[in-house]
Design a protein around this motif. Structure first.
Motif: not given
Length: 478
Positions: A408-414, A418-422, A427-430
């Motif tokens: 779930q954490s990886e999906a949220v981070a990616l 993609k939306e330009g927020v993170g 992403v790489l850490a997740a």
């Protein structure tokens, strides 16, 4: 002159024998000095039996379970064959020990020629004929029965030792199978990490091409992809090595073409009885190595009785009967027979009997102490493996929770990236945390099956069976 000729012949034969004696031959080849090697012809390889594999398992597309893998291993493993041969030798030893209850018969046939110094007649006499001898031990005050009982206990100990060897082979091949399936699962998890890293690289590239991302994001994502691919290559190589190790554990060539199915995804965590006191009682009751040690101690105690009887009187019967045909005019054929009762009473043997008895008593005490030590070791092994399985069960449950949250954490981070927020760092850490969670979950599942197999061996139970497919990818001759 007639006497001198035989003496010369005997001397010549003696010299011939001395010339051909092994001790007088030249030594074998040796290097001239320590710094040189010697060219030697390699010895011929020992004849080894052809590996036995059921025909149904060699058919293309055939599948079989852990029980089939164990069956193939038990058919071909040299350790089981060696322990089986030792049990057969122990059975023959029992027959040897019981032979003392039967009489022993010997048949001798003699033929000879002699010269007699007589005043008249032909001095040469030819004689020939058979002689039958009988020896029968009638009474030995317990030594014969003690020897037979000692051999019987030795046979039972060898049988139990064979069962222990079978269990060790089962544990070894189960470990090899689980380790191979675990490596396969780790390789699949690494492949999933590669796909995730490739997705992150594509997202970073899209953002860079759109002018909203930096080249640093692309380079970091590409580095993470290369690391994931390297990890996958390592697991692929490990998988091939463990496949060869599993083939060897089954007694097959490491190059045998076969493959196995995936590591079971749902271990039966709730179906395993884990009452440690009951497991300890089971181990003390049915562990084959412990039974073999106890029987060896009983055998050593019986050896004391056998050795003690060697210093006691023995009563035996001896008889002979024979007939000799004599080829001489002045001599007649001869019939000979005799019968005797022999009482043997050992009086003094230089204290040999005393020290043999002392040695037997010490060996009996040693065997008893070893059996007691093995019993304590068995209790410890069951205690450790029981709680090891309990810990492995908790690890499986915890690793599954960790994998779910990491996914779930990886999906949220990616999605945020993609939306330009993170950021790409998030992403790489997740993704790194998700890859570690996948590896830990696979390791926990494999560890649970290994702990179950270890507990089965420590309690003396049969190998635990779990459903897994092993597929022959190519029909080959064993």
């Amino acid at each position: 002159m007639k006497r001198i000729v035989p003496l010369l012949l005997l001397a010549a034969l003696g010299l011939t024998g001395c010339a051909s004696a092994p001790g007088t031959r030249l030594p074998g080849p040796l290097p001239e000095d320590p710094s040189q090697t010697l060219d030697l012809a390699p010895p011929e390889p020992l004849a080894t039996p052809t590996p036995q594999v059921p025909d149904r398992l060699l058919a293309e597309g055939a599948t079989f379970t852990l029980a089939d893998v164990v069956d193939v291993a038990l058919r071909n493993n040299p350790a089981t064959r060696s322990s089986w041969l030792r049990a057969r030798a122990a059975a023959a030893q029992l027959g040897i020990a019981r032979a003392d209850y039967y009489p022993k018969l010997d048949l001798d046939v003699a033929a000879g020629r002699s010269d007699l110094t007589v005043s008249r007649g032909d001095p040469r006499v030819d004689s020939y004929g058979p002689t039958v001898s009988l020896e029968w031990l009638l009474l030995d005050l317990g030594g014969r029965s003690a020897g037979a009982e000692e051999a019987r206990l030795g046979l039972l100990a060898a049988d139990w030792a064979h069962d222990a060897t079978v269990q060790d082979v089962v544990l070894g091949v189960t470990r090899s199978l689980v380790e191979y399936m675990s490596a396969r699962a780790q390789a699949e998890a690494a492949a999933a990490s590669v796909r995730a890293a490739r997705t992150a690289l594509e997202a970073a590239t899209v953002r860079h091409d759109a002018g909203v991302g930096t080249i640093a994001d692309v380079l970091q994502a590409r580095t993470a992809l290369s690391q994931a691919e390297l990890q996958q290559l390592l697991y692929d190589g490990q998988t091939l090595a463990l496949r060869g190790a599993l083939a060897t554990a089954m007694g097959l060539p490491a190059s045998t073409p076969y493959d196995v199915g995936p590591l079971p995804a749902d271990p039966p965590l709730e179906t395993v009885e884990n009452d440690v006191e009951a497991l300890i009682a089971q181990a003390l009751r049915q562990r084959p190595d412990l039974a073999a040690a106890r029987l060896s101690a009983n055998r050593a105690a019986m050896r004391v009785k056998s050795v003690r009887s060697d210093g006691l009187p023995r009563l035996s019967l001896a008889a002979t009967a024979g007939h000799s045909w004599v080829d001489a005019g002045s001599l007649a054929d001869d019939d000979v027979w005799s019968g005797r009762l022999l009482l043997n009473v050992p009086l003094f043997t230089g204290f040999e009997d005393t020290y043999l008895l002392r040695q037997a008593e010490d060996n009996a005490a040693l065997a008893a102490a070893q059996a007691q030590g093995l019993e304590q070791q068995a209790i410890l092994e069951v205690w450790v493996s029981s709680y090891g399985l309990r810990t492995a069960t908790q690890l499986v449950r915890t690793s599954r929770d960790l994998l779910a949250s990491a996914s779930q954490s990886e999906a949220v981070a990616l999605g945020r990236y993609k939306e330009g927020v993170g950021t790409i760092i998030d992403v790489l850490a997740a993704q790194s945390a998700l890859a570690a969670a996948r590896a830990q979950e696979v390791q926990a599942r494999a560890g649970w099956f290994l702990a179950l197999a270890q507990l089965a061996r420590d309690t003396g139970a049969a190998a635990p069976d779990f459903q897994t497919a092993v597929t022959s990818v190519k029909r080959t001759e064993p």
